[in-house]
Design a protein around this motif. Structure first.
Motif, PDB file in Angstrom:
ATOM      1  N   UNK A 127       0.325  -0.907   0.025  1.00  0.00           N
ATOM      2  CA  UNK A 127      -0.189  -0.209   0.028  1.00  0.00           C
ATOM      3  C   UNK A 127       0.772   1.327  -0.053  1.00  0.00           C
ATOM      4  N   UNK A 128       2.215   1.109   0.560  1.00  0.00           N
ATOM      5  CA  UNK A 128       2.840   2.474   0.195  1.00  0.00           C
ATOM      6  C   UNK A 128       2.873   3.619  -0.816  1.00  0.00           C
ATOM      7  N   UNK A 129       2.907   4.415  -1.491  1.00  0.00           N
ATOM      8  CA  UNK A 129       2.434   4.748  -2.275  1.00  0.00           C
ATOM      9  C   UNK A 129       4.217   5.751  -2.672  1.00  0.00           C
ATOM     10  N   UNK A 130       4.500   4.639  -4.326  1.00  0.00           N
ATOM     11  CA  UNK A 130       6.011   5.146  -4.603  1.00  0.00           C
ATOM     12  C   UNK A 130       6.326   6.715  -4.806  1.00  0.00           C
ATOM     13  N   UNK A 131       6.792   7.539  -5.108  1.00  0.00           N
ATOM     14  CA  UNK A 131       7.523   8.711  -5.354  1.00  0.00           C
ATOM     15  C   UNK A 131       6.613   8.401  -7.245  1.00  0.00           C
ATOM     16  N   UNK A 132       6.250   9.869  -8.256  1.00  0.00           N
ATOM     17  CA  UNK A 132       6.125  10.421  -9.346  1.00  0.00           C
ATOM     18  C   UNK A 132       7.519   9.641 -10.188  1.00  0.00           C
ATOM     19  N   UNK A 133       7.865   9.223 -11.247  1.00  0.00           N
ATOM     20  CA  UNK A 133       7.957   8.662 -11.545  1.00  0.00           C
ATOM     21  C   UNK A 133      10.060  10.227 -12.008  1.00  0.00           C
ATOM     22  N   UNK A 134       9.264  11.248 -11.942  1.00  0.00           N
ATOM     23  CA  UNK A 134      10.075  12.290 -12.453  1.00  0.00           C
ATOM     24  C   UNK A 134      10.915  12.680 -10.996  1.00  0.00           C
ATOM     25  N   UNK A 135      10.241  12.661  -9.966  1.00  0.00           N
ATOM     26  CA  UNK A 135      10.832  12.940  -8.351  1.00  0.00           C
ATOM     27  C   UNK A 135      11.795  11.462  -7.864  1.00  0.00           C
ATOM     28  N   UNK A 136      11.731  10.718  -8.604  1.00  0.00           N
ATOM     29  CA  UNK A 136      12.647  10.031  -8.202  1.00  0.00           C
ATOM     30  C   UNK A 136      13.814   9.795  -8.861  1.00  0.00           C
ATOM     31  N   UNK A 137      13.704  10.122 -10.532  1.00  0.00           N
ATOM     32  CA  UNK A 137      14.812  10.148 -11.161  1.00  0.00           C
ATOM     33  C   UNK A 137      15.478  11.478 -11.079  1.00  0.00           C
ATOM     34  N   UNK A 138      14.799  12.322 -10.570  1.00  0.00           N
ATOM     35  CA  UNK A 138      15.352  13.512 -10.449  1.00  0.00           C
ATOM     36  C   UNK A 138      15.837  13.479  -9.171  1.00  0.00           C
ATOM     37  N   UNK A 139      15.555  12.453  -7.870  1.00  0.00           N
ATOM     38  CA  UNK A 139      15.775  12.395  -6.603  1.00  0.00           C
ATOM     39  C   UNK A 139      17.249  11.189  -6.711  1.00  0.00           C
ATOM     40  N   UNK A 140      17.332  10.368  -7.794  1.00  0.00           N
ATOM     41  CA  UNK A 140      19.017   9.290  -8.224  1.00  0.00           C
ATOM     42  C   UNK A 140      19.038   9.908  -8.885  1.00  0.00           C
ATOM     43  N   UNK A 141      18.366  10.787  -9.435  1.00  0.00           N
ATOM     44  CA  UNK A 141      20.401  11.545 -10.689  1.00  0.00           C
ATOM     45  C   UNK A 141      20.010  10.780 -12.214  1.00  0.00           C
ATOM     46  N   UNK A 142      18.463  10.303 -12.354  1.00  0.00           N
ATOM     47  CA  UNK A 142      18.801   9.046 -13.697  1.00  0.00           C
ATOM     48  C   UNK A 142      18.037   9.742 -14.555  1.00  0.00           C
ATOM     49  N   UNK A 143      18.231   9.327 -15.551  1.00  0.00           N
ATOM     50  CA  UNK A 143      16.909   9.358 -16.238  1.00  0.00           C
ATOM     51  C   UNK A 143      15.015   8.982 -16.203  1.00  0.00           C
ATOM     52  N   UNK A 144      14.099   9.482 -16.860  1.00  0.00           N
ATOM     53  CA  UNK A 144      12.677   9.350 -16.401  1.00  0.00           C
ATOM     54  C   UNK A 144      12.589   8.099 -16.540  1.00  0.00           C
TER      55      UNK A 144
END
Length: 88
Positions: A33-50
């Motif tokens: 049930x945990x919500x994962x971050x939006x793909x854009x946000x996680x990509x920015x956080x990890x410094x990888x492409x979306x």
């Protein structure tokens, strides 16, 4: 969400992200049930492409770890709590 992704040379970024998410789900750090971050946000956080994040989420959804609905975000699937994690 704190993900422990140790980027290793010679291993695809997508694979590394998938592995990190699987470990977090199996260990209970990301409960059902945990919500994962939006793909854009996680990509920015990890410094990888979306695209890396989109592909990782899609693969884990195919394997039954995640469930995704347009407009509702991506969540850890309830199946992940059934006592035995899905096979990789």
């Amino acid at each position: 969400m704190e993900l422990e992704v140790e980027f290793r040379p010679g291993v695809a970024l997508r694979r590394q992200l998938e592995d990190a998410l699987r470990v977090a789900i199996r260990s209970g750090r990301l409960p059902p049930g945990s919500v994962l971050p939006p793909t854009r946000d996680l990509a920015e956080q990890l410094d990888v492409s979306r695209g890396v994040v989109v592909d990782s989420y899609a693969q884990l959804a195919t394997e039954g770890y995640l469930s995704a609905r347009r407009g509702s975000g991506t969540r850890v699937a309830a199946l992940a709590s059934a006592g035995r994690p899905p096979a990789p």
